[in-house]
Motif scaffolding. Structure first.
Motif, PDB file in Angstrom:
ATOM      1  N   ASN A   1      21.238 -20.450 -26.543  1.00  0.00           N
ATOM      2  CA  ASN A   1      21.776 -19.089 -26.523  1.00  0.00           C
ATOM      3  C   ASN A   1      20.662 -18.066 -26.665  1.00  0.00           C
ATOM      4  O   ASN A   1      20.717 -17.166 -27.504  1.00  0.00           O
ATOM      5  CB  ASN A   1      22.815 -18.913 -27.634  1.00  0.00           C
ATOM      6  CG  ASN A   1      24.119 -19.614 -27.327  1.00  0.00           C
ATOM      7  OD1 ASN A   1      25.016 -19.069 -26.705  1.00  0.00           O
ATOM      8  ND2 ASN A   1      24.213 -20.866 -27.766  1.00  0.00           N
ATOM      9  N   GLY A   2      19.646 -18.229 -25.844  1.00  0.00           N
ATOM     10  CA  GLY A   2      18.628 -17.199 -25.722  1.00  0.00           C
ATOM     11  C   GLY A   2      17.370 -17.404 -26.520  1.00  0.00           C
ATOM     12  O   GLY A   2      16.424 -16.625 -26.386  1.00  0.00           O
ATOM     13  N   GLU A   3      17.305 -18.425 -27.384  1.00  0.00           N
ATOM     14  CA  GLU A   3      16.122 -18.656 -28.212  1.00  0.00           C
ATOM     15  C   GLU A   3      15.536 -20.022 -27.914  1.00  0.00           C
ATOM     16  O   GLU A   3      15.375 -20.863 -28.801  1.00  0.00           O
ATOM     17  CB  GLU A   3      16.486 -18.523 -29.695  1.00  0.00           C
ATOM     18  CG  GLU A   3      16.983 -17.155 -30.099  1.00  0.00           C
ATOM     19  CD  GLU A   3      15.954 -16.064 -29.859  1.00  0.00           C
ATOM     20  OE1 GLU A   3      14.738 -16.357 -29.966  1.00  0.00           O
ATOM     21  OE2 GLU A   3      16.355 -14.924 -29.559  1.00  0.00           O
TER      22      GLU A   3
ATOM     23  N   ALA B   1      13.542 -24.656 -19.908  1.00  0.00           N
ATOM     24  CA  ALA B   1      14.701 -23.840 -20.246  1.00  0.00           C
ATOM     25  C   ALA B   1      15.616 -23.712 -19.041  1.00  0.00           C
ATOM     26  O   ALA B   1      15.164 -23.363 -17.941  1.00  0.00           O
ATOM     27  CB  ALA B   1      14.262 -22.452 -20.705  1.00  0.00           C
ATOM     28  N   PRO B   2      16.890 -23.989 -19.182  1.00  0.00           N
ATOM     29  CA  PRO B   2      17.813 -23.837 -18.050  1.00  0.00           C
ATOM     30  C   PRO B   2      18.007 -22.376 -17.686  1.00  0.00           C
ATOM     31  O   PRO B   2      18.257 -21.534 -18.546  1.00  0.00           O
ATOM     32  CB  PRO B   2      19.115 -24.466 -18.570  1.00  0.00           C
ATOM     33  CG  PRO B   2      19.020 -24.358 -20.051  1.00  0.00           C
ATOM     34  CD  PRO B   2      17.569 -24.475 -20.385  1.00  0.00           C
ATOM     35  N   ASP B   3      17.829 -22.055 -16.401  1.00  0.00           N
ATOM     36  CA  ASP B   3      18.015 -20.694 -15.889  1.00  0.00           C
ATOM     37  C   ASP B   3      17.092 -19.695 -16.576  1.00  0.00           C
ATOM     38  O   ASP B   3      17.476 -18.574 -16.876  1.00  0.00           O
ATOM     39  CB  ASP B   3      19.469 -20.241 -16.059  1.00  0.00           C
ATOM     40  CG  ASP B   3      20.425 -21.150 -15.319  1.00  0.00           C
ATOM     41  OD1 ASP B   3      21.555 -21.294 -15.792  1.00  0.00           O
ATOM     42  OD2 ASP B   3      20.038 -21.716 -14.290  1.00  0.00           O
ATOM     43  N   GLY B   4      15.878 -20.095 -16.841  1.00  0.00           N
ATOM     44  CA  GLY B   4      14.933 -19.184 -17.474  1.00  0.00           C
ATOM     45  C   GLY B   4      15.049 -19.240 -18.974  1.00  0.00           C
ATOM     46  O   GLY B   4      15.953 -19.822 -19.555  1.00  0.00           O
ATOM     47  N   SER B   5      14.121 -18.582 -19.642  1.00  0.00           N
ATOM     48  CA  SER B   5      14.081 -18.608 -21.104  1.00  0.00           C
ATOM     49  C   SER B   5      14.768 -17.411 -21.734  1.00  0.00           C
ATOM     50  O   SER B   5      14.759 -17.268 -22.946  1.00  0.00           O
ATOM     51  CB  SER B   5      12.623 -18.660 -21.579  1.00  0.00           C
ATOM     52  OG  SER B   5      11.926 -17.515 -21.112  1.00  0.00           O
TER      53      SER B   5
ATOM     54  N   VAL C   1      25.062 -21.618 -21.848  1.00  0.00           N
ATOM     55  CA  VAL C   1      26.191 -22.394 -22.343  1.00  0.00           C
ATOM     56  C   VAL C   1      25.826 -23.859 -22.283  1.00  0.00           C
ATOM     57  O   VAL C   1      25.012 -24.291 -21.472  1.00  0.00           O
ATOM     58  CB  VAL C   1      27.470 -22.134 -21.524  1.00  0.00           C
ATOM     59  CG1 VAL C   1      27.926 -20.708 -21.677  1.00  0.00           C
ATOM     60  CG2 VAL C   1      27.245 -22.441 -20.050  1.00  0.00           C
ATOM     61  N   LEU C   2      26.414 -24.632 -23.169  1.00  0.00           N
ATOM     62  CA  LEU C   2      26.210 -26.066 -23.150  1.00  0.00           C
ATOM     63  C   LEU C   2      26.989 -26.669 -22.000  1.00  0.00           C
ATOM     64  O   LEU C   2      28.154 -26.365 -21.802  1.00  0.00           O
ATOM     65  CB  LEU C   2      26.667 -26.677 -24.474  1.00  0.00           C
ATOM     66  CG  LEU C   2      25.934 -26.179 -25.717  1.00  0.00           C
ATOM     67  CD1 LEU C   2      26.527 -26.844 -26.951  1.00  0.00           C
ATOM     68  CD2 LEU C   2      24.462 -26.483 -25.637  1.00  0.00           C
TER      69      LEU C   2
END
Length: 380
Positions: free
Chosen positions: A261-263, A301-305, A310-311
């Motif tokens: 979730n973004g981190e 990282a999925p779709d960028g960092s 979402v899991l």
């Protein structure tokens, strides 16, 4: 030149602290003027104050600040309200509060200790004043769900009477906690583990600043006082913090959510630091969970960092997998019925097939006159 740079940095820090101080003071005075009717909609007002949360973090990170005690008191007032949004606003600062409390070993942080104990005592009791039991239900396969249908499992051994006995199973994972008036060496991590459990139950509502704080807390608690701290950007001298395995498991649960979730970078770093500390302490539970988390993570990282993620969870029903791979008495019985049906069908259809073949065969017709002429020619 170096002295001038240091002076400019110090001046900028003083300006920032003064700005944060004025923001927090305005917030304290604003809350005191609220009535009971205005308190219900105050959560929406807090969400619009973009500068308030960073200012509160700066106050909490400075244990010597004179505003720390009124801030803790006001956060507790928000938490004991009946509004969920106000309770979540206080709970987002829990990782930073835990870090400040543990790094000083409880000294000179009496207001933070009182806030943590107050949240704990509120959470262990229900509205009627009874001890709260935290539990979950193990669903029964005899009842349908979005993942399966009982009739598709194909087990005839489970009769209707047997299915009625397979009811829901309630598993209690936390409950009957005692109220605490002060922290001791025996109950400290019992209280802190429960607080992290409450935080993880609402982690989906926490903002990114709280996710960042929980990663920062996990890394610092695990490497403070160890050689790995020298590799970090922060090199402030800190003593080793005693940690228990159950508390580290709760940290891993929070970090795992923050990773997706973004981190991503901060979460991966916190995960490595928790595994580092678990290896040093030989804690089996954090090692098992942490290594499982690390093995399940993708290489990048999925779709960028940046941004929320979402899991990836597969919710496709697995009925076909069960029916293809599972051999039960019911499947054998169905196969036998199918073969017997084919044999009976072949015996039933045999006369019909023979009649159809005979009927469809072309039999030549010969007239009697033609036979008489043929015989006459043979005689002569």
């Amino acid at each position: 030149m170096t002295v001038i740079c240091r002076i400019s940095v110090c001046l900028s820090q003083v300006v920032v602290m003064a700005t944060d101080r004025s923001i927090v003071e305005d917030w304290l005075s604003e809350f005191k003027a609220l009535s009971e009717t205005q308190l219900s909609g105050y959560g929406g007002v807090l969400d619009q104050k973009n500068t308030l949360v960073p200012a509160l973090y700066s106050i909490i990170q400075d244990p010597d600040s004179e505003l720390l005690e009124p801030v803790c008191h006001q956060l507790f007032e928000l938490y004991r309200s009946s509004e969920d949004c106000l309770r979540r606003f206080t709970l987002q600062f829990l990782p930073e509060l835990l870090w400040v409390y543990l790094r000083r070993d409880g000294h000179s942080s009496g207001c933070i200790e009182a806030l943590l104990l107050g949240i704990y005592n509120l959470e262990i009791m229900d509205k009627d004043g009874n001890s709260k039991l935290l539990s979950f239900l193990i669903p029964s396969l005899s009842k349908p769900s979005i993942y399966h249908e009982p009739s598709s499992l194909g087990s005839m051994a489970l009769t209707e009477g047997a299915l009625c006995q397979h009811d829901l199973i309630r598993v209690i994972y936390s409950g009957l906690h005692l109220q605490r008036e002060t922290f001791t060496a025996q109950n400290r991590f019992e209280v802190l583990c429960f607080l992290m459990l409450c935080y993880n139950s609402l982690v989906v509502y926490m903002p990114r600043s709280s996710h960042r704080a929980v990663c920062r807390m996990s890394s610092r608690l695990c490497v403070s006082g160890f050689p790995r701290q020298q590799l970090k950007a922060w090199t402030a001298p800190c003593m080793r913090v005693l940690l228990e395995p159950q508390f580290m498991v709760q940290m891993l649960a929070a970090v795992y959510h923050a990773i997706y979730n973004g981190e991503w970078d901060a979460g991966r770093e916190a995960l490595d630091d928790i595994l580092y500390r678990a290896q040093l302490e030989l804690y089996s539970e954090p090692l098992l969970l942490g290594n499982a988390m690390k093995s399940s993570l993708p290489g990048s990282a999925p779709d960028g960092s940046q941004g929320r993620k979402v899991l990836q969870v597969e919710v496709t029903p697995s009925i076909r997998r069960i029916s293809r791979c599972t051999i039960t008495a019911a499947s054998i019985r169905r196969l036998r019925w199918k073969r017997e049906g084919e044999v009976n069908a072949s015996h039933t259809l045999a006369p019909l097939i023979a009649y159809t073949l005979v009927k469809s065969t072309i039999i030549p017709t010969i007239a009697i006159t033609d036979v008489a002429i043929l015989l006459t020619n043979l005689i002569w």
